[in-house]
Design a protein around this motif. Structure first.
Motif, short mmCIF file in Angstrom:
data_model
loop_
_atom_site.label_atom_id
_atom_site.label_comp_id
_atom_site.label_asym_id
_atom_site.label_seq_id
_atom_site.Cartn_x
_atom_site.Cartn_y
_atom_site.Cartn_z
N ALA A 61 2.69 0.33 -8.36
CA ALA A 61 1.49 0.31 -9.20
C ALA A 61 0.62 1.54 -9.00
CB ALA A 61 0.67 -0.95 -8.91
N PHE A 62 0.69 2.11 -7.81
CA PHE A 62 -0.15 3.28 -7.52
C PHE A 62 0.70 4.43 -6.99
CE2 PHE A 62 -2.56 -0.62 -6.67
CZ PHE A 62 -3.56 -0.50 -7.62
N PRO A 63 1.57 4.97 -7.82
CA PRO A 63 2.43 6.07 -7.37
C PRO A 63 1.60 7.32 -7.10
CG PRO A 63 2.64 5.75 -9.74
CD PRO A 63 1.80 4.62 -9.25
N GLY A 64 1.97 8.03 -6.07
CA GLY A 64 1.28 9.27 -5.74
C GLY A 64 -0.07 9.08 -5.10
N SER A 65 -0.44 7.85 -4.77
CA SER A 65 -1.75 7.61 -4.18
C SER A 65 -1.73 7.74 -2.65
CB SER A 65 -2.25 6.21 -4.56
OG SER A 65 -1.37 5.22 -4.05
N GLY A 66 -0.58 7.96 -2.10
CA GLY A 66 -0.49 8.10 -0.65
C GLY A 66 -0.54 6.78 0.10
N MET A 67 -0.29 5.67 -0.62
CA MET A 67 -0.35 4.36 0.03
C MET A 67 0.97 3.95 0.67
SD MET A 67 -2.62 2.07 -2.62
CE MET A 67 -2.47 0.67 -1.51
N TRP A 68 2.01 4.76 0.46
CA TRP A 68 3.33 4.32 0.93
C TRP A 68 3.40 4.09 2.45
CZ3 TRP A 68 6.05 7.27 4.34
CH2 TRP A 68 5.69 8.62 4.48
N PRO A 69 2.68 4.88 3.30
CA PRO A 69 2.76 4.56 4.74
C PRO A 69 2.20 3.18 5.06
CG PRO A 69 1.89 6.77 4.40
CD PRO A 69 1.86 6.08 3.08
N PHE A 70 1.10 2.83 4.39
CA PHE A 70 0.50 1.52 4.64
C PHE A 70 1.38 0.39 4.09
CE2 PHE A 70 -2.92 4.65 4.18
CZ PHE A 70 -3.54 4.52 5.41
N ALA A 71 2.02 0.66 2.96
CA ALA A 71 2.92 -0.35 2.39
C ALA A 71 4.11 -0.59 3.31
CB ALA A 71 3.39 0.09 1.01
N LEU A 72 4.65 0.49 3.86
CA LEU A 72 5.78 0.33 4.78
C LEU A 72 5.37 -0.40 6.05
CD1 LEU A 72 7.56 3.81 4.44
CD2 LEU A 72 8.20 1.61 3.40
N LEU A 73 4.17 -0.10 6.53
CA LEU A 73 3.67 -0.81 7.72
C LEU A 73 3.49 -2.30 7.44
CD1 LEU A 73 1.01 1.68 9.15
CD2 LEU A 73 3.19 1.03 10.19
N LEU A 74 3.01 -2.62 6.23
CA LEU A 74 2.83 -4.02 5.87
C LEU A 74 4.17 -4.74 5.79
CD1 LEU A 74 1.00 -6.34 5.03
CD2 LEU A 74 1.11 -5.50 2.66
N ILE A 75 5.16 -4.07 5.21
CA ILE A 75 6.49 -4.66 5.12
C ILE A 75 7.06 -4.90 6.52
CG2 ILE A 75 8.88 -4.23 4.42
CD1 ILE A 75 7.76 -2.77 1.96
N ALA A 76 6.89 -3.90 7.40
CA ALA A 76 7.39 -4.04 8.77
C ALA A 76 6.69 -5.18 9.50
CB ALA A 76 7.18 -2.73 9.53
N ALA A 77 5.40 -5.39 9.20
CA ALA A 77 4.66 -6.47 9.86
C ALA A 77 5.08 -7.84 9.35
CB ALA A 77 3.16 -6.27 9.63
#
Length: 227
Positions: free
Chosen positions: A73-89
């Motif tokens: 939904a938010f490509p290029g917003s730089g949220m991918w590190p947080f998304a990956l951390l959430l998935i890992a959690a």
């Protein structure tokens, strides 16, 4: 009949079937178990564990879906590190659900392979002999290895759990039976699973204070029940 002619009723005093710890150190104090209460407890544990497993699975799935949605939904917003951390959690939550069903299958296999013993524990001058639910043979613990029991509430019911001295394990001299899977799951439960406890208090045929007295008697005051 009393002196004034009134009839007085005599009421027989009913005393509970409680065994006082024997004075002879050569004897042992035996605590029996209520089979029906244990079977009901098994069903309660099974239901609560499965319910909790599905709740954690739902939370994990929601977290992963939210993270994936944020990535697209938010490509290029730089949220991918947080998304990956959430998935890992969220992954441990999903794994805990799988673990619940695996442990329950193993536990049922223990139950099917081993009859429920009529005796929960034997307390003697040598130490403790415990008949853990699902274990093929009793756990033997000399007094130098054990501090007694702790009483606490699990799933709405009071339980007794063994309290070992620091560093005591299956290979400690004089110890027998701690390496059985059904015993390990109680003595050192998996951190991802809710503990189930060793002995259901209301399933024992002796009250807690009498068991505590027996522990202190045979261990020369070393062991007891801590509440």
């Amino acid at each position: 009949m009393s002196e004034d002619g009134d009839a007085t009723s005599q009421v027989d005093e009913v005393t509970p079937d409680v065994v006082v710890p024997p004075v002879d150190p050569g004897q042992s104090f035996v605590v029996g178990i209520d089979r029906d209460a244990v079977l009901r407890r098994r069903e309660v544990v099974r239901t609560v564990e499965r319910r909790g497993g599905w709740v954690t699975a739902a939370l994990g799935a929601i977290g992963i879906v939210a993270a994936v949605y944020a990535l697209f939904a938010f490509p290029g917003s730089g949220m991918w590190p947080f998304a990956l951390l959430l998935i890992a959690a969220m992954i441990p939550l999903l794994l805990s659900t799988v673990l619940v069903y695996r442990v329950q299958a193993e536990r049922q296999a223990w139950y099917d392979a081993n009859e429920l013993p009529p005796v929960a524990m034997r307390i003697s001058a040598k130490g403790l002999e415990l008949a853990c639910d699902g274990a093929a043979y009793p756990v033997v613990l000399p007094w130098p290895t054990v501090r007694g029991f702790t009483q606490h509430k699990l799933l709405g019911q009071y339980m007794l759990d063994i309290a070992l001295e620091r560093g005591v394990g299956a290979t400690t001299a004089g110890v027998r039976g701690l390496d059985q899977p059904s015993v390990r799951s109680v003595v050192k439960p998996n951190p991802l699973l809710r503990p189930t406890g060793m002995f259901l208090v209301k399933a024992l045929d002796q009250p807690v204070h009498v068991i505590d007295e027996a522990l202190r008697h045979f261990s020369n005051g070393k062991a007891g029940i801590r509440r």
